[in-house]
Scaffold this motif. Structure first.
Motif, PDB file in Angstrom:
ATOM      1  N   ARG A 112       0.861  -1.179   0.000  1.00 11.03           N
ATOM      2  CA  ARG A 112       0.000   0.000   0.000  1.00 11.03           C
ATOM      3  C   ARG A 112       0.895   1.225   0.000  1.00 11.03           C
ATOM      4  N   ASP A 113       1.017   1.924  -1.107  1.00  9.74           N
ATOM      5  CA  ASP A 113       1.979   3.005  -1.151  1.00  9.74           C
ATOM      6  C   ASP A 113       1.358   4.320  -1.605  1.00  9.74           C
ATOM      7  N   GLN A 114       0.057   4.448  -1.454  1.00  8.15           N
ATOM      8  CA  GLN A 114      -0.577   5.693  -1.820  1.00  8.15           C
ATOM      9  C   GLN A 114      -1.156   6.352  -0.573  1.00  8.15           C
ATOM     10  N   PRO A 115      -1.288   7.685  -0.558  1.00 10.60           N
ATOM     11  CA  PRO A 115      -1.876   8.341   0.601  1.00 10.60           C
ATOM     12  C   PRO A 115      -3.286   7.831   0.838  1.00 10.60           C
ATOM     13  N   ARG A 116      -3.643   7.657   2.094  1.00 14.04           N
ATOM     14  CA  ARG A 116      -5.000   7.223   2.419  1.00 14.04           C
ATOM     15  C   ARG A 116      -5.951   8.378   2.171  1.00 14.04           C
ATOM     16  N   ARG A 117      -7.122   8.038   1.640  1.00 19.03           N
ATOM     17  CA  ARG A 117      -8.094   9.071   1.356  1.00 19.03           C
ATOM     18  C   ARG A 117      -9.375   8.797   2.114  1.00 19.03           C
ATOM     19  N   LYS A 118      -9.994   9.856   2.590  1.00 20.65           N
ATOM     20  CA  LYS A 118     -11.279   9.701   3.261  1.00 20.65           C
ATOM     21  C   LYS A 118     -12.360   9.622   2.184  1.00 20.65           C
ATOM     22  N   ARG A 135      -9.454   9.932  -7.401  1.00 17.18           N
ATOM     23  CA  ARG A 135      -8.083   9.530  -7.625  1.00 17.18           C
ATOM     24  C   ARG A 135      -7.202  10.095  -6.521  1.00 17.18           C
ATOM     25  N   PRO A 136      -6.035   9.496  -6.300  1.00 16.31           N
ATOM     26  CA  PRO A 136      -5.163   9.925  -5.222  1.00 16.31           C
ATOM     27  C   PRO A 136      -4.743  11.380  -5.367  1.00 16.31           C
ATOM     28  N   ASN A 181     -17.023  -5.156 -14.221  1.00 16.26           N
ATOM     29  CA  ASN A 181     -17.371  -4.906 -12.829  1.00 16.26           C
ATOM     30  C   ASN A 181     -16.795  -3.544 -12.432  1.00 16.26           C
ATOM     31  N   PRO A 182     -17.596  -2.643 -11.872  1.00 14.76           N
ATOM     32  CA  PRO A 182     -17.093  -1.296 -11.556  1.00 14.76           C
ATOM     33  C   PRO A 182     -15.859  -1.318 -10.656  1.00 14.76           C
ATOM     34  N   TRP A 183     -15.773  -2.313  -9.786  1.00 17.16           N
ATOM     35  CA  TRP A 183     -14.637  -2.372  -8.868  1.00 17.16           C
ATOM     36  C   TRP A 183     -13.338  -2.649  -9.620  1.00 17.16           C
ATOM     37  N   SER A 184     -13.400  -3.415 -10.702  1.00 14.25           N
ATOM     38  CA  SER A 184     -12.177  -3.733 -11.447  1.00 14.25           C
ATOM     39  C   SER A 184     -11.582  -2.466 -12.057  1.00 14.25           C
ATOM     40  N   LEU A 185     -12.426  -1.587 -12.568  1.00 15.27           N
ATOM     41  CA  LEU A 185     -11.926  -0.344 -13.151  1.00 15.27           C
ATOM     42  C   LEU A 185     -11.331   0.559 -12.073  1.00 15.27           C
ATOM     43  N   ARG A 186     -11.992   0.647 -10.943  1.00 21.91           N
ATOM     44  CA  ARG A 186     -11.497   1.454  -9.818  1.00 21.91           C
ATOM     45  C   ARG A 186     -10.101   0.994  -9.404  1.00 21.91           C
ATOM     46  N   CYS A 187      -9.955  -0.328  -9.204  1.00 19.13           N
ATOM     47  CA  CYS A 187      -8.659  -0.870  -8.787  1.00 19.13           C
ATOM     48  C   CYS A 187      -7.587  -0.647  -9.844  1.00 19.13           C
ATOM     49  N   HIS A 188      -7.970  -0.793 -11.114  1.00 15.20           N
ATOM     50  CA  HIS A 188      -6.990  -0.652 -12.180  1.00 15.20           C
ATOM     51  C   HIS A 188      -6.464   0.781 -12.259  1.00 15.20           C
ATOM     52  N   SER A 193      -1.953   4.492 -11.152  1.00 23.73           N
ATOM     53  CA  SER A 193      -1.482   5.708 -10.496  1.00 23.73           C
ATOM     54  C   SER A 193      -0.326   5.404  -9.547  1.00 23.73           C
ATOM     55  N   ARG A 194      -0.441   4.339  -8.771  1.00 20.51           N
ATOM     56  CA  ARG A 194       0.631   3.982  -7.831  1.00 20.51           C
ATOM     57  C   ARG A 194       1.912   3.643  -8.573  1.00 20.51           C
ATOM     58  N   MET A 195       1.779   2.868  -9.638  1.00 19.23           N
ATOM     59  CA  MET A 195       2.970   2.462 -10.373  1.00 19.23           C
ATOM     60  C   MET A 195       3.611   3.646 -11.088  1.00 19.23           C
ATOM     61  N   ARG A 196       2.790   4.502 -11.686  1.00 19.82           N
ATOM     62  CA  ARG A 196       3.336   5.644 -12.406  1.00 19.82           C
ATOM     63  C   ARG A 196       4.051   6.618 -11.474  1.00 19.82           C
ATOM     64  N   SER A 197       3.522   6.757 -10.244  1.00 15.88           N
ATOM     65  CA  SER A 197       4.142   7.692  -9.307  1.00 15.88           C
ATOM     66  C   SER A 197       5.529   7.232  -8.901  1.00 15.88           C
ATOM     67  N   GLU A 198       5.797   5.919  -9.017  1.00 17.75           N
ATOM     68  CA  GLU A 198       7.101   5.375  -8.629  1.00 17.75           C
ATOM     69  C   GLU A 198       8.051   5.200  -9.800  1.00 17.75           C
ATOM     70  N   SER A 199       7.501   5.089 -11.010  1.00 15.71           N
ATOM     71  CA  SER A 199       8.354   4.712 -12.138  1.00 15.71           C
ATOM     72  C   SER A 199       8.732   5.923 -12.972  1.00 15.71           C
TER      73      SER A 199
END
Length: 446
Positions: A112-118, A135-136, A181-188, A193-199
Motif C-alpha cells: 500500500r503506497d498511496q496516501p490514504r483518502r477519506k 483519484r489519489p 465490474n465497476p470495482w475492477s476499473l477502480r482498482c486498475h 497511479s501507484r505504479m506511475r508515481s514510482e516509475s
C-alpha cells in the motif's frame, strides 16, 4: 520500450499470452470479474491472472500444505511488468518472463503506497464514468497521469459481453450498465497511479501469476468474503492494527467472523450482473448479511436451491482441512465462492428411432399377415423415470477458493517471531457462521 538487455527477442517468451507484444511481451488487460480487493488483478491469458507481487504471499503459495491446494488458486510463477507506449501513444502494461539477474532493474510494489483518502458516503457507489474524480491526491496535479487514466485504450480493454450494474444501497439500481465490474476499473486506475508515481524511470515490477479460478465459468457469480475475526497481520503497525480492529468491530467480522467484500450475480431475467462492493458489506448487520447471501443465491427469477448442497459440501470440506492446520493464521485473506450463473439445460431424452435418410417407413397395411401367428400382448410400459435420472439437469458448477495471503503465517515461516497455537479459530468461526446461515436459508426455502 523497457525490455532489459537480459531478454533477447522472443527467446524467453512464455507463449501463454493472448497476443505477444514486441520482443515476447504479453500485453495485460484488467480482469473484468474482480469484485473486491485494492490491488488490480490483470488478465494474462484465459487461464491466468496476475497481481503485484508481495514476497510474503509468494512464499506462502510456495509453502502451501498439499491438502489446501484444492482450495487455493494454482501458483504459476512470476513475471516482470512495465509500462510501454503503443503506436498511438497510449500506455499499456506489458509482462515479460522473469529472469534472475543482479543487473536487472526491478522491484516489488509495496502493498500500500498511496496516501490514504477519506471517502464520503456519496462517493462509495459511483459508476465508472465518475471515477475520474476519485483519484489519489498526488495524481490531481499531473495532466500526464490524468490523460493516461482517461485513455480510450483502457475502456477498449475492459470488456465483457454481459453488462454489469452496481447495486446502490440507497437508491436501488444505478442507471448505467457497463461492460466490466465497476470495482475492477477502480482498482486498475489506482494501480496505474501507484505504479506511475514510482516509475519516473522505466522500472520493472514483479507480478505473481495465478490460476484464473473463474475461467471455466461462462457467467461467473462471485462472492468475495473477508474471513476471520482479525484482519491485521502480526507485523502491522499500531495505527494499522487499530484501524483494522475498528473495521472488524463495526461489521459482521466481529459477530460472524465473515463480512462481504464484493459480489456479482448474474440475473436471468435481465441478462446482466448485479454488483456490490466492500462498502456495502461493511455496513451490514447479521440479518443484512443473511439477506446478502440470499441475494447471491437468487438469479432474478428464482432462488438457486440446487446450489445449497454442493456449496455446503465444499465449505464443510474446507473447514475440516483448516481445522487440521495447526499454527496457521490467514489474517486479511478472503474466500471466493463461485458458481455458474446460467443454469444448465436438462439433458434431452432419447428420441424414438427414425428411418435413415433415403428410407421410408413400411406401410402396415401392405404387410402379409395371413400366416403370421398372433403375437403375445406387449409388456407393460416401464414406470416413468424419477427426476434424478440421467435426463435431469447436471449438477451445478460450484467452487470455493481462498485468496490473498500477504499477512498469513505459520510456525517456521520466514523466521516470524510470533508463533500461534492451534488452527485459525477466527477463520473457522467465519466458516461455521457461513455454513449455519446457508443451512437456515435452505431450510426456510424447501
Amino acid at each position: 520500450m523497457c525490455v532489459p538487455h537480459t531478454m533477447e527477442a522472443g527467446k524467453h517468451s512464455t507463449g501463454q499470452g493472448q497476443g505477444q507484444g514486441s520482443r515476447g511481451g504479453v500485453p495485460l488487460e484488467p480482469f473484468v470479474h474482480q469484485v473486491g480487493g485494492h490491488t488490480s488483478m490483470m488478465r494474462y491469458d484465459d487461464h491466468t491472472v496476475c497481481k503485484p507481487l508481495i514476497s510474503r504471499e509468494q512464499r506462502f503459495y510456495e509453502s502451501l500444505p498439499p491438502e489446501m491446494k484444492e482450495f487455493t488458486p494454482e501458483y504459476k510463477g512470476v513475471v516482470l511488468v512495465c509500462f510501454e507506449g503503443d503506436m498511438d501513444g497510449y500506455i499499456n502494461l506489458v509482462a515479460y518472463p522473469y529472469v534472475e539477474s543482479e543487473g536487472l532493474d526491478h522491484e516489488e510494489l509495496p502493498e500500500r503506497d498511496q496516501p490514504r483518502r477519506k471517502h464520503s458516503r456519496r462517493s462509495l457507489h459511483r459508476s465508472s464514468s465518475d471515477h475520474k474524480e476519485d483519484r489519489p491526491a498526488h495524481e490531481s496535479d499531473s495532466s500526464e497521469n490524468l490523460q493516461e487514466l482517461k485513455s480510450p485504450r483502457l475502456d477498449l480493454q475492459i470488456h465483457s459481453d454481459v453488462p454489469f450494474q452496481m447495486l446502490d444501497g440507497n437508491s436501488g439500481l444505478s442507471s448505467e450498465k457497463i461492460s466490466h465490474n465497476p470495482w475492477s476499473l477502480r482498482c486498475h486506475k489506482q494501480q496505474l497511479s501507484r505504479m506511475r508515481s514510482e516509475s519516473k524511470e522505466r522500472k520493472f515490477y514483479k507480478f505473481l501469476l495465478l490460476e484464473n479460478v473463474v475461467h471455466h465459468f461462462s457467467y461467473p457469480c462471485i462472492l468475495d468474503l473477508k474471513m476471520g475475526t482479525r484482519q491485521h497481520g502480526d507485523d502491522a503497525s499500531e495505527e494499522k492494527a487499530a484501524r483494522q480492529m475498528k473495521k472488524c468491530e463495526q461489521s459482521t467480522s466481529a459477530t460472524l467472523g465473515v463480512r462481504v467484500c464484493g459480489m456479482q450475480v448474474y440475473q436471468m431475467d435481465t441478462g446482466h450482473y448485479l454488483c456490490r462492493n466492500k462498502y456495502y458489506g461493511r455496513g451490514l448487520s447479521i440479518e443484512g448479511f443473511r439477506h446478502a447471501l440470499y441475494q447471491f443465491m437468487h438469479n432474478g427469477t428464482q432462488l438457486r436451491k440446487d446450489l445449497f448442497e454442493p456449496m455446503l459440501g465444499k465449505l464443510r470440506s474446507l473447514k475440516a482441512v483448516l481445522e487440521r492446520q495447526a499454527s496457521y493464521r490467514f489474517y486479511s485473506s478472503s474466500l471466493l465462492i463461485i458458481y455458474e450463473g446460467k443454469e444448465p439445460e436438462p439433458a434431452e431424452p432419447p428420441s424414438e428411432k427414425e428411418p435413415l435418410a433415403g428410407q421410408t417407413a413400411p406401410d402396415p397395411s401392405l404387410l402379409i399377415q395371413e400366416h403370421t401367428p398372433p403375437l403375445p400382448p406387449p409388456p407393460a410400459p416401464p414406470p416413468p423415470p424419477p427426476p434424478s435420472d440421467s435426463h435431469s439437469r447436471p449438477p451445478p458448477s460450484v467452487d470455493v477458493r481462498m485468496i490473498d495471503f500477504a499477512h498469513s503465517t505459520f510456525k517456521g515461516f520466514r523466521d516470524d517471531q510470533t508463533v500461534h497455537d492451534g488452527p485459525d479459530r477466527g477463520y473457522v468461526f467465519g466458516l461455521e457462521s457461513l455454513i449455519n446461515i446457508l443451512e437456515a436459508i435452505q431450510e426456510d426455502n424447501q
